[in-house]
Write a protein that holds these residues in place. Sequence first.
Motif, PDB file in Angstrom:
ATOM      1  N   LEU A  87      43.114  46.825  41.820  1.00 52.35           N
ATOM      2  CA  LEU A  87      44.097  46.014  41.111  1.00 52.35           C
ATOM      3  C   LEU A  87      43.497  44.657  40.767  1.00 52.35           C
ATOM      4  O   LEU A  87      42.759  44.076  41.561  1.00 52.35           O
ATOM      5  N   SER A  88      43.864  44.148  39.607  1.00 56.68           N
ATOM      6  CA  SER A  88      43.425  42.810  39.215  1.00 56.68           C
ATOM      7  C   SER A  88      44.513  41.796  39.564  1.00 56.68           C
ATOM      8  O   SER A  88      45.630  42.165  39.947  1.00 56.68           O
ATOM      9  N   TYR A  89      44.182  40.531  39.427  1.00 61.50           N
ATOM     10  CA  TYR A  89      45.160  39.459  39.637  1.00 61.50           C
ATOM     11  C   TYR A  89      46.391  39.684  38.766  1.00 61.50           C
ATOM     12  O   TYR A  89      47.534  39.616  39.239  1.00 61.50           O
ATOM     13  N   ASN A  90      46.173  39.949  37.481  1.00 60.89           N
ATOM     14  CA  ASN A  90      47.289  40.156  36.564  1.00 60.89           C
ATOM     15  C   ASN A  90      48.058  41.428  36.882  1.00 60.89           C
ATOM     16  O   ASN A  90      49.287  41.467  36.744  1.00 60.89           O
ATOM     17  N   ASN A  91      47.347  42.483  37.324  1.00 58.28           N
ATOM     18  CA  ASN A  91      48.024  43.716  37.739  1.00 58.28           C
ATOM     19  C   ASN A  91      49.005  43.443  38.875  1.00 58.28           C
ATOM     20  O   ASN A  91      50.148  43.920  38.861  1.00 58.28           O
ATOM     21  N   ILE A  92      48.538  42.701  39.867  1.00 62.85           N
ATOM     22  CA  ILE A  92      49.377  42.416  41.033  1.00 62.85           C
ATOM     23  C   ILE A  92      50.599  41.603  40.622  1.00 62.85           C
ATOM     24  O   ILE A  92      51.733  41.893  41.022  1.00 62.85           O
ATOM     25  N   ASN A  93      50.383  40.584  39.814  1.00 65.06           N
ATOM     26  CA  ASN A  93      51.486  39.738  39.357  1.00 65.06           C
ATOM     27  C   ASN A  93      52.510  40.551  38.562  1.00 65.06           C
ATOM     28  O   ASN A  93      53.729  40.451  38.790  1.00 65.06           O
ATOM     29  N   ASP A  94      52.036  41.368  37.648  1.00 71.89           N
ATOM     30  CA  ASP A  94      52.938  42.149  36.804  1.00 71.89           C
ATOM     31  C   ASP A  94      53.632  43.258  37.588  1.00 71.89           C
ATOM     32  O   ASP A  94      54.804  43.573  37.339  1.00 71.89           O
ATOM     33  N   THR A  95      52.905  43.873  38.516  1.00 71.48           N
ATOM     34  CA  THR A  95      53.500  44.946  39.313  1.00 71.48           C
ATOM     35  C   THR A  95      54.616  44.411  40.192  1.00 71.48           C
ATOM     36  O   THR A  95      55.667  45.049  40.356  1.00 71.48           O
ATOM     37  N   ASP A  96      54.409  43.233  40.750  1.00 70.09           N
ATOM     38  CA  ASP A  96      55.467  42.598  41.536  1.00 70.09           C
ATOM     39  C   ASP A  96      56.699  42.355  40.672  1.00 70.09           C
ATOM     40  O   ASP A  96      57.834  42.628  41.082  1.00 70.09           O
ATOM     41  N   ALA A  97      56.482  41.836  39.464  1.00 66.97           N
ATOM     42  CA  ALA A  97      57.609  41.575  38.556  1.00 66.97           C
ATOM     43  C   ALA A  97      58.354  42.858  38.221  1.00 66.97           C
ATOM     44  O   ALA A  97      59.599  42.894  38.190  1.00 66.97           O
ATOM     45  N   ALA A  98      57.615  43.919  37.980  1.00 64.54           N
ATOM     46  CA  ALA A  98      58.233  45.197  37.619  1.00 64.54           C
ATOM     47  C   ALA A  98      59.055  45.770  38.767  1.00 64.54           C
ATOM     48  O   ALA A  98      60.184  46.253  38.570  1.00 64.54           O
ATOM     49  N   TYR A  99      58.509  45.713  39.970  1.00 63.16           N
ATOM     50  CA  TYR A  99      59.191  46.338  41.101  1.00 63.16           C
ATOM     51  C   TYR A  99      60.420  45.539  41.518  1.00 63.16           C
ATOM     52  O   TYR A  99      61.451  46.114  41.901  1.00 63.16           O
ATOM     53  N   GLU A 100      60.325  44.209  41.452  1.00 62.95           N
ATOM     54  CA  GLU A 100      61.483  43.391  41.766  1.00 62.95           C
ATOM     55  C   GLU A 100      62.616  43.654  40.770  1.00 62.95           C
ATOM     56  O   GLU A 100      63.787  43.660  41.134  1.00 62.95           O
ATOM     57  N   LEU A 101      62.262  43.877  39.512  1.00 65.01           N
ATOM     58  CA  LEU A 101      63.278  44.167  38.493  1.00 65.01           C
ATOM     59  C   LEU A 101      63.941  45.515  38.736  1.00 65.01           C
ATOM     60  O   LEU A 101      65.177  45.627  38.770  1.00 65.01           O
ATOM     61  N   VAL A 102      63.166  46.556  38.935  1.00 66.44           N
ATOM     62  CA  VAL A 102      63.756  47.890  39.053  1.00 66.44           C
ATOM     63  C   VAL A 102      64.603  48.008  40.320  1.00 66.44           C
ATOM     64  O   VAL A 102      65.530  48.823  40.386  1.00 66.44           O
ATOM     65  N   ALA A 103      64.302  47.156  41.321  1.00 65.21           N
ATOM     66  CA  ALA A 103      65.074  47.197  42.565  1.00 65.21           C
ATOM     67  C   ALA A 103      66.486  46.653  42.393  1.00 65.21           C
ATOM     68  O   ALA A 103      67.337  46.841  43.267  1.00 65.21           O
ATOM     69  N   GLU A 104      66.768  45.986  41.274  1.00 64.78           N
ATOM     70  CA  GLU A 104      68.109  45.451  41.018  1.00 64.78           C
ATOM     71  C   GLU A 104      69.143  46.557  40.794  1.00 64.78           C
ATOM     72  O   GLU A 104      70.341  46.319  40.901  1.00 64.78           O
ATOM     73  N   PHE A 105      68.674  47.759  40.491  1.00 63.93           N
ATOM     74  CA  PHE A 105      69.589  48.814  40.043  1.00 63.93           C
ATOM     75  C   PHE A 105      69.912  49.802  41.155  1.00 63.93           C
ATOM     76  O   PHE A 105      69.137  49.978  42.100  1.00 63.93           O
ATOM     77  N   ASP A 106      71.058  50.420  41.020  1.00 70.69           N
ATOM     78  CA  ASP A 106      71.563  51.387  41.985  1.00 70.69           C
ATOM     79  C   ASP A 106      70.517  52.450  42.299  1.00 70.69           C
ATOM     80  O   ASP A 106      69.975  53.100  41.402  1.00 70.69           O
ATOM     81  N   ARG A 107      70.245  52.617  43.571  1.00 76.72           N
ATOM     82  CA  ARG A 107      69.221  53.591  44.012  1.00 76.72           C
ATOM     83  C   ARG A 107      69.561  55.012  43.609  1.00 76.72           C
ATOM     84  O   ARG A 107      68.679  55.865  43.498  1.00 76.72           O
ATOM     85  N   GLU A 108      70.836  55.279  43.414  1.00 73.94           N
ATOM     86  CA  GLU A 108      71.252  56.640  43.077  1.00 73.94           C
ATOM     87  C   GLU A 108      71.095  56.942  41.592  1.00 73.94           C
ATOM     88  O   GLU A 108      71.225  58.089  41.174  1.00 73.94           O
ATOM     89  N   THR A 109      70.829  55.922  40.789  1.00 73.06           N
ATOM     90  CA  THR A 109      70.695  56.100  39.347  1.00 73.06           C
ATOM     91  C   THR A 109      69.228  55.963  38.949  1.00 73.06           C
ATOM     92  O   THR A 109      68.648  54.897  39.136  1.00 73.06           O
ATOM     93  N   PRO A 110      68.604  57.016  38.440  1.00 71.68           N
ATOM     94  CA  PRO A 110      67.195  56.921  38.042  1.00 71.68           C
ATOM     95  C   PRO A 110      66.985  55.765  37.058  1.00 71.68           C
ATOM     96  O   PRO A 110      67.651  55.700  36.015  1.00 71.68           O
ATOM     97  N   THR A 111      66.100  54.857  37.392  1.00 74.79           N
ATOM     98  CA  THR A 111      65.863  53.659  36.585  1.00 74.79           C
ATOM     99  C   THR A 111      64.369  53.422  36.447  1.00 74.79           C
ATOM    100  O   THR A 111      63.617  53.596  37.408  1.00 74.79           O
ATOM    101  N   VAL A 112      63.962  53.005  35.255  1.00 75.87           N
ATOM    102  CA  VAL A 112      62.553  52.727  34.978  1.00 75.87           C
ATOM    103  C   VAL A 112      62.454  51.377  34.273  1.00 75.87           C
ATOM    104  O   VAL A 112      63.262  51.059  33.391  1.00 75.87           O
ATOM    105  N   ALA A 113      61.476  50.589  34.680  1.00 76.86           N
ATOM    106  CA  ALA A 113      61.168  49.323  34.010  1.00 76.86           C
ATOM    107  C   ALA A 113      59.705  49.329  33.596  1.00 76.86           C
ATOM    108  O   ALA A 113      58.836  49.740  34.372  1.00 76.86           O
ATOM    109  N   ILE A 114      59.451  48.888  32.377  1.00 74.20           N
ATOM    110  CA  ILE A 114      58.087  48.754  31.866  1.00 74.20           C
ATOM    111  C   ILE A 114      57.832  47.266  31.644  1.00 74.20           C
ATOM    112  O   ILE A 114      58.620  46.588  30.969  1.00 74.20           O
ATOM    113  N   ILE A 115      56.753  46.753  32.224  1.00 72.25           N
ATOM    114  CA  ILE A 115      56.458  45.322  32.209  1.00 72.25           C
ATOM    115  C   ILE A 115      55.130  45.053  31.517  1.00 72.25           C
ATOM    116  O   ILE A 115      54.160  45.802  31.704  1.00 72.25           O
ATOM    117  N   LYS A 116      55.088  43.979  30.773  1.00 72.51           N
ATOM    118  CA  LYS A 116      53.833  43.515  30.173  1.00 72.51           C
ATOM    119  C   LYS A 116      53.794  41.996  30.283  1.00 72.51           C
ATOM    120  O   LYS A 116      54.724  41.313  29.850  1.00 72.51           O
TER     121      LYS A 116
END
Length: 529
Positions: free
Chosen positions: A251-280
Motif C-alpha cells: 500500500l502507498s501513502y495515498n492508498n492508505i489515506n483513501d482506503t481509510d476514507a472509503a471504509y469510514e464512509l461505507v460503515a455509515e450504512f446499515d450492516r444488513e443492507t449491501p453497500t458499496v463506496a468507491i473513493i478517489k
Amino acid sequence: MTGHPDRIIPKRALISVSDKSGLVAFARALTERGITVLTTGGSKKELAEAGVPVTEVADVTGFPEIMDGRVKTLHPKIHGGLLAVRDEPTHAAAMAEHGIEGIDLLVVNLYPFEATVARGAGLDETIENIDIGGPAMIRAAAKNHGYVAVVVEPGDYQAVLEGIDAGGIAFDTRRRLAAKAYARTAAYDAAISTWFAGVLGGETGDYVGIGGRLQEALRYGENPHQWARFYRTGEARPGVSTARQLQGKQLSYNNINDTDAAYELVAEFDRETPTVAIIKHANPCGVAIGDSLAAAYTKALACDPVSAFGGIVALNRTLDAEAAARIVEIFTEVIIAPDATEEAVAIVAAKKNLRLLTAGGLPEPRAPGLTVRTVAGGLLVQSRDNGVVTAGDLRVVTKRRPSEAELADMLFAFKVAKHVKSNAIVYVKNGATVGIGAGQMSRVDSSRIAARKAEDAAAAAGLTGRLTEGAVVASDAFFPFADGLQAAVEAGATAVIQPGGSMRDDEVIAAADAAGLAMVFTGMRHFRH
C-alpha cells in the motif's frame, strides 16, 4: 556526550519483560558470553524453568517485590547501576560506598497497556497495566546510553548479540537504541493520556500526547520526493490499520489515506443492507445500496465511471464472488471489506497488483475518537465527527413534506455528504449517488459540478435526460444564499437536506417553496477539510 567508551561489552544485564518472545534464547546467549543476568517476576520464572542461570533483583536490592509487583525495581541499587557515569570519580565513589554494581544492558518491554485497552478491559485491569518501574528504568538507561545499552523490543536482540560478538555494542548503536527507547515511552504515555481523556469525557487538556508504533515504512509519501511511514495507534477501530492484506503490492501513502476514507464512509450504512463506496483522492465518486454487493457496486460505478478508474472500493459486507468479478472488470487499486469468501479471493488473485484487505469488522460511526492535523508549530486536535442524523432529527421547513422515498434518499445523501470534502453537494436517487460536487470554494460551484458530473455519467451510459431529475440533494452546510438551492432546482432535484442556520434561511426556504421542493434541516453541519 564525552568520555564514554566507543564500545561496551556488558558485564551485567537486567531483563524484565512482558513480551517473552525470544527471551530464553537471548538470555541464554548472554550467559554463554559470561554476562550476569538479573531478572524479576515472570521473567525469572520462565528463565529458571528453562535452566538459564539468573539472579533475582530482590537478591541485589535486599528488598522483596511488594504490593503485587508494583514495587520491585524502584531502588537505588537498580537506578544507581543504570545511571552511574562510570568514569566520573564521585559516581564511582558513591557506587563503592553503597555497594552498587553497574548494569550495562537493560532489556525491558512494558506492560501491555495498549493491548489491554484494545480488548476493552475494565477500569481496574487497565490501571494495573500502567507500567511504572519499566518506563523509569528505560529512561534512566537511555539517558546514560554512553555506558548502558537499552532494548525495548525483541526485534533488537540479535543486533545486541552481534554487537557484543564484534567487540562490543557500539556507541552509535546505543544512541539509536536510546532514541527508540524514549520514543517508546513517549508513545506509551500518549496511549495512557488518550485513555484518560476518554474516561474523562473525550476532551484533551492542557497537554496532548500523540503516539504510535511503526507498522510499515512506505515507499514514499503523498509525492515521490517525500518519505513516509505508517504508524498504528492503540485504538481498537477496524479499518486499514487493523486489516489483513491478502494480496497485492505494498500500500502507498495515498492508498492508505483513501482506503481509510472509503471504509469510514461505507460503515455509515446499515450492516444488513449491501453497500458499496468507491473513493478517489479521499472523495467518494460513487456510493450505493442494492439487493446484493454486485448490484450496489454497479449502481455506485454508474455515478462517475471515469473517476472510479484506479479508485478504492469499500464494502460493508463479506466480499463475494459475484461482486469481486464485477469489481475486477476495471482497474482498481484497493478493495477493503470485513471479510472475503475463498471464491472472491481467487477471483481477485488474477489481478496480482490489486490489494485486497479484510478488516474483520466495521468501524462504529458513533464511537468517540480524535483527529489530528499539523499546522506550523502546532497541532489541531478535535473529536472525530461521530454525529449521526436520523429521521427523528429532521425538521421539515417547507410547505411540502418529503415522501418516504425522498426521506430515505435524503438520509442516504447526508451520510455521504459527511465524507465529501467541503463544500459538498450530493445528489441521490433510489439509494445511489448520481452526482457529487466536492471541495469547491463556492457551494454554487459544487452544485453545478455535481450536476455536470451527472450529465457526463448519463452520456457515458448512453442515456437521455438528467440523472439528477427527481433526485434529492444534500449539502454538508447551510446554503448562505438561495443561488445554491436554485442550482439544485435547475438540476431537477425535488427535495433538499441541509443543516440550516444561515442568516438567510427564510430566503432559501421561500425559494424552495416557490419551486415546490421539500426541504428539511438537520441542525448538524459536516464540514470536512
